[in-house]
Structures are given as structure tokens and as C-alpha cells.
Write a protein that holds these residues in place. Structure first.
Motif, PDB file in Angstrom:
ATOM      1  N   ILE A   1      11.850 -27.618 -37.332  1.00 22.96           N
ATOM      2  CA  ILE A   1      12.407 -28.387 -36.524  1.00 22.96           C
ATOM      3  C   ILE A   1      11.562 -29.458 -36.478  1.00 22.96           C
ATOM      4  N   PRO A   2      11.894 -30.713 -36.591  1.00 23.05           N
ATOM      5  CA  PRO A   2      11.147 -31.784 -36.288  1.00 23.05           C
ATOM      6  C   PRO A   2      11.093 -32.371 -34.888  1.00 23.05           C
ATOM      7  N   ASP A   3      12.331 -32.046 -33.823  1.00 19.79           N
ATOM      8  CA  ASP A   3      12.335 -32.491 -32.783  1.00 19.79           C
ATOM      9  C   ASP A   3      13.093 -31.408 -32.108  1.00 19.79           C
TER      10      ASP A   3
ATOM     11  N   GLY B   1      23.127 -19.499 -28.484  1.00 19.75           N
ATOM     12  CA  GLY B   1      21.951 -19.734 -29.425  1.00 19.75           C
ATOM     13  C   GLY B   1      22.260 -20.654 -30.552  1.00 19.75           C
ATOM     14  N   VAL B   2      21.288 -20.747 -31.508  1.00 27.17           N
ATOM     15  CA  VAL B   2      21.357 -21.543 -32.651  1.00 27.17           C
ATOM     16  C   VAL B   2      20.985 -20.580 -33.680  1.00 27.17           C
ATOM     17  N   TYR B   3      21.463 -20.662 -35.102  1.00 24.43           N
ATOM     18  CA  TYR B   3      21.180 -19.876 -36.302  1.00 24.43           C
ATOM     19  C   TYR B   3      20.873 -20.826 -37.574  1.00 24.43           C
ATOM     20  N   PHE B   4      19.981 -20.519 -38.284  1.00 24.57           N
ATOM     21  CA  PHE B   4      19.950 -21.163 -39.659  1.00 24.57           C
ATOM     22  C   PHE B   4      19.450 -20.168 -40.545  1.00 24.57           C
ATOM     23  N   GLN B   5      20.584 -20.144 -41.779  1.00 21.34           N
ATOM     24  CA  GLN B   5      20.298 -19.101 -42.798  1.00 21.34           C
ATOM     25  C   GLN B   5      19.398 -19.752 -43.783  1.00 21.34           C
ATOM     26  N   LEU B   6      18.255 -19.003 -43.989  1.00 22.87           N
ATOM     27  CA  LEU B   6      16.921 -19.271 -44.762  1.00 22.87           C
ATOM     28  C   LEU B   6      17.230 -18.958 -46.101  1.00 22.87           C
ATOM     29  N   GLY B   7      18.301 -17.885 -46.705  1.00 24.72           N
ATOM     30  CA  GLY B   7      18.323 -17.550 -47.905  1.00 24.72           C
ATOM     31  C   GLY B   7      19.141 -16.247 -47.882  1.00 24.72           C
ATOM     32  N   ASN B   8      19.115 -15.407 -48.879  1.00 22.51           N
ATOM     33  CA  ASN B   8      19.620 -14.103 -49.259  1.00 22.51           C
ATOM     34  C   ASN B   8      18.719 -13.038 -49.640  1.00 22.51           C
TER      35      ASN B   8
ATOM     36  N   PHE C   1      21.470 -28.172 -28.472  1.00 24.07           N
ATOM     37  CA  PHE C   1      20.466 -27.722 -29.240  1.00 24.07           C
ATOM     38  C   PHE C   1      19.162 -27.679 -28.256  1.00 24.07           C
ATOM     39  N   ALA C   2      19.022 -28.966 -27.634  1.00 27.21           N
ATOM     40  CA  ALA C   2      17.702 -29.039 -26.912  1.00 27.21           C
ATOM     41  C   ALA C   2      17.653 -27.994 -25.694  1.00 27.21           C
ATOM     42  N   SER C   3      18.971 -27.855 -25.012  1.00 25.38           N
ATOM     43  CA  SER C   3      18.838 -26.599 -24.137  1.00 25.38           C
ATOM     44  C   SER C   3      18.605 -25.430 -24.404  1.00 25.38           C
TER      45      SER C   3
ATOM     46  N   THR D   1      21.638 -32.922 -30.627  1.00 24.54           N
ATOM     47  CA  THR D   1      22.585 -32.467 -31.710  1.00 24.54           C
ATOM     48  C   THR D   1      22.061 -31.561 -32.835  1.00 24.54           C
ATOM     49  N   LEU D   2      22.718 -30.764 -33.359  1.00 26.82           N
ATOM     50  CA  LEU D   2      22.203 -29.748 -34.101  1.00 26.82           C
ATOM     51  C   LEU D   2      21.856 -30.383 -35.542  1.00 26.82           C
ATOM     52  N   PRO D   3      20.534 -30.160 -35.939  1.00 31.73           N
ATOM     53  CA  PRO D   3      19.847 -30.521 -36.928  1.00 31.73           C
ATOM     54  C   PRO D   3      21.109 -30.161 -38.306  1.00 31.73           C
TER      55      PRO D   3
END
Length: 218
Positions: free
Chosen positions: A150-152, A127-134, A183-185, A157-159
Motif C-alpha cells: 500500500i503506497p499511501d 474493512g478492506v480486502y485484497f486477493q493475493l492468489g489461489n 480506505f484511510a479511515s 479511495t480504494l487502491p
């Protein structure tokens, strides 16, 4: 309400399930779980507004998820995102307290994870993970909105800011996507969506929190 926006824009429209674009919000109204489970109580009042996911007990990290094996599923957060652009995820949070083991106010990271259980690596589902904050009384003592766009979703590649997981790089010992995964898959077949503090590559000790999560949106 105070606002702190991350990523590329506001939580507006976008995508969701495999079949059609839609706008989905898990607002927990009436105390409904809206297809989510995790270390929270779903309460009919106290939200922003209405119902809310409330965590007042000992945890290691925040965890709300939908689509896990044998768990509830909200289809608006799952499926194939590849047909859409500018896919935005958002969440509102409020922290009353976050005490560490000696009773000091501390913080716990939180973000979103998109998992494709059909792709596995040496550590399990990818999977993929993005930290928003604390989550912290210093950062969000009042309702605060966070988002990422996520624009695309077809990018291979990972943004910027996103972490891939499922395997561990044997040279750096950092998390990474399994060989051949992109990222796409991952975004082409999301089987589980999480609002989570389990940042890939990090470990956390116990904390005694009192925080609220509402309006998880895509």
C-alpha cells in the motif's frame, strides 16, 4: 523457493502498530500461534523454515486472524497505519492438496483483510480486502511468496484490486464500505488482520484441503 510477487513490491520494511514503525513476521516457530487463530494447527516443523500453520481438515475457506474479539492479538499487525508509506504485507504458502466434494483438485482464493471494528455498516464491521492468489496444487505446490504494498494508507479511495466491505450496495448487490467510510479511515484504526479466503461478495462450499501458511509479515 519459487516466487510470485503481487502488488507493488517485495515484502520488505514498513509499518505496524499504532506507536512505531516495525517489521513483524509471524513465523509460528516452535509451534507458536504468534497471536493468530483460525482453521489451522500450529506445528513446530514443516514451515519455510521452522514452524507453520497447517490446515489438513474440511473447511469452506482459509482463515487465519489476529485481533478478533476474544481471540489472540499480535499488535504488530494492528493499529494506525496512517503515519507510514509503502506498507507491505506478505505470506508464504504451499498447497499439497485441495479436493472438492467429488475428489477433484480445486482451488481456494486467499488474501488479506484489514478490519476496523469501530466502523460498522449494514453487514457488520467494515474493512478492506485484497486477493493475493489461489491455494492450488497447480499454482503453489512448492513454497511460494505473495505480497501487496500500500503506497499511501491515507488514500481516501480504494487502491486498485482492493475491495471494501461492511455494507452491500442495494443497486448492484456488491460489497462496499459503509457510508462515510474510506480506505484511510479503515487503515487509521485496524482492530483485526486476516489471511483469509472469504472474498467479500462470494460464497464457498466445503473443500478438503492440505496446505501450509508461513511467514505472515508486515
Amino acid at each position: 523457493m519459487s516466487k510470485l510477487m503481487t502488488g507493488a513490491g517485495l515484502v520488505l520494511a514498513c509499518c505496524a502498530a499504532a506507536s512505531a514503525a516495525s517489521n513483524t513476521v509471524a513465523g509460528f516457530d516452535g509451534g507458536s500461534n504468534d497471536g493468530f487463530s483460525g482453521n489451522a494447527f500450529f506445528e513446530p516443523t514443516g514451515g519455510n523454515p521452522g514452524g507453520v500453520a497447517h490446515t489438513p481438515e474440511l473447511i469452506e475457506f482459509p482463515s487465519l486472524r489476529t485481533g478478533g474479539v476474544g481471540e489472540p492479538a499480535n499488535p504488530g499487525f494492528l493499529g494506525d497505519y496512517s503515519g507510514f508509506t509503502n506498507v507491505s504485507f506478505g505470506v508464504d504458502v504451499r498447497t499439497v492438496s485441495m479436493l472438492d466434494f467429488i475428489g477433484n483438485q480445486s482451488s481456494r482464493p486467499f488474501g488479506i483483510a484489514l478490519i476496523n471494528a469501530n466502523i460498522t455498516g449494514t453487514d457488520g464491521p467494515a474493512g478492506v480486502y485484497f486477493q493475493l492468489g489461489n491455494l492450488s496444487v497447480f499454482e503453489n505446490p512448492d513454497w511460494t511468496s505473495y505480497s501487496v504494498t500500500i503506497p499511501d494508507p491515507t488514500s481516501t479511495t480504494l487502491p486498485a484490486g482492493w475491495i471494501g466491505f461492511g455494507s452491500t450496495n442495494l443497486s448492484t448487490f456488491e460489497p462496499e464500505l459503509p457510508a462515510g467510510a474510506t480506505f484511510a479511515s479503515i487503515l487509521a484504526g485496524v482492530t483485526e488482520f486476516q489471511v483469509s479466503g472469504a472474498v467479500p461478495g462470494f460464497f464457498f462450499g466445503p473443500v478438503m484441503p492440505d496446505y501450509y501458511i508461513d511467514n505472515i509479515s508486515v
